[in-house]
Design an enzyme around this catalytic site. Structure first.
Site: not given
Ligand code: GUN
Length: 294
Positions: A59, A103, A126
């Site tokens: 990211k 996350q 998100d």
């Molecule tokens: N953990 C696995 N996929 C994601 C996601 O798309 N966003 C977040 N914040 N955590 C994750």
């Protein structure tokens, strides 16, 4: 003359995500050259989960390539809920932060719902805050969760409309299965599907899958979907991703489903890259709303 089987379409999420990132980078660079501040994304990672570390690194890399400033907060696994909530509050208040990504999964002493609820819904890129989940479910504008949004973007960019068709979503998670089923049933040109959600208690999963014109797999069971579970000419969107001794594998047995499907997403290189692209798209949208309000 016997009719020839049409060539299967390989839905290239990597290429589509790159195109999207280029579009975002162009928008950002034009505004920044015009004197605007760049978009800012706060990325919070608590603990050392190896998969999460890779996701967060990817990211950050994508942010750098698109002109988005990524503010990384790497917290120790033992971080307290209060300290994490204080950090989220600080990010909510910062005018240079347009998006906040916490996350998941979190270390066991932290309650994910409490932490997600603390994120300002206007910075919830998100799409996990209950306000944005509620907005999605009643068709109001809000941030869409990135993986289902990435799936819908692929359908649109490959001109694969499920309108009036039978869509089957295998998996009922809050992050993928449920929101994807809602998006597919929306009254939009690249949605309007008749949707069935399947899960671990579905009586005859293979029969449900065989009825699907569009099959969405999101359970994390490597290779479980095979050609015998597929209608001839179905579109298969594989959201599953599992680490196996043979590398990353999706929920579909790619070789097998490719014999029958009209279009398939590969793993890796299918839905995965789209998730990050949609996160950055949400961040840029949040930034645009914020800089044009000033
Ligand atoms: N953990 C696995 N996929 C994601 C996601 O798309 N966003 C977040 N914040 N955590 C994750």
């Amino acid at each position: 003359m016997p009719c020839e089987k049409q060539r299967m379409i390989l839905i290239d999420g990597k290429k589509t995500a790159l195109t999207l990132l280029e579009e975002l980078a162009a928008e950002v660079s034009e505004a920044v050259l015009g004197g605007r501040r760049p978009p800012g994304l706060a990325v919070i990672l608590a603990g050392e989960d190896p998969a999460s570390q890779i996701y967060v690194r990817n990211k950050e890399k994508a942010c750098g390539e698109s002109g988005i400033v990524s503010l990384a907060y790497r917290l120790p696994a033992a971080v307290s809920q209060d300290d994490l909530l204080t950090l989220i509050e600080a990010c909510n208040a910062r005018p240079d932060v347009d998006g906040i990504l916490l996350q998941l999964p979190l270390p066991p002493q932290l309650d994910a719902q409490t932490c997600l609820l603390a994120i300002d819904p206007a910075k919830d890129v998100d799409g996990f805050h209950p306000e944005n989940v509620g907005r999605l479910s009643i068709g109001l504008p809000g941030f869409l969760p990135c993986t289902p949004a990435g799936v819908m973007e692929l359908l649109k960019r490959y001109d694969l409309s499920p309108a009036g068709k039978k869509a089957v979503v295998v998996g009922r998670s809050n992050i993928v299965g449920k929101p994807l089923a809602i998006l597919l049933s929306r009254p939009d040109p690249y949605a309007n599907a008749t949707v069935t959600i399947c899960h671990s208690r579905t009586t005859d999963l293979a029969a449900e899958c065989r009825a699907a014109d569009f099959l969405f797999l999101a359970v994390g069971k490597p290779g479980f979907a095979t050609a015998d579970m597929l209608k001839e000419g179905a579109v298969v969107i594989d959201v599953g991703i599992s680490r196996t001794p043979q590398g990353l594998k999706g929920d579909a047995n790619f070789e097998s489903v490719s014999r029958k499907a009209a279009a398939v997403t590969p793993v890796p290189g299918g839905v995965g890259p789209m998730t990050i692209a949609m996160l950055l798209k949400n961040t840029v949208r949040s930034w645009k709303e914020r800089i044009t309000c000033k």
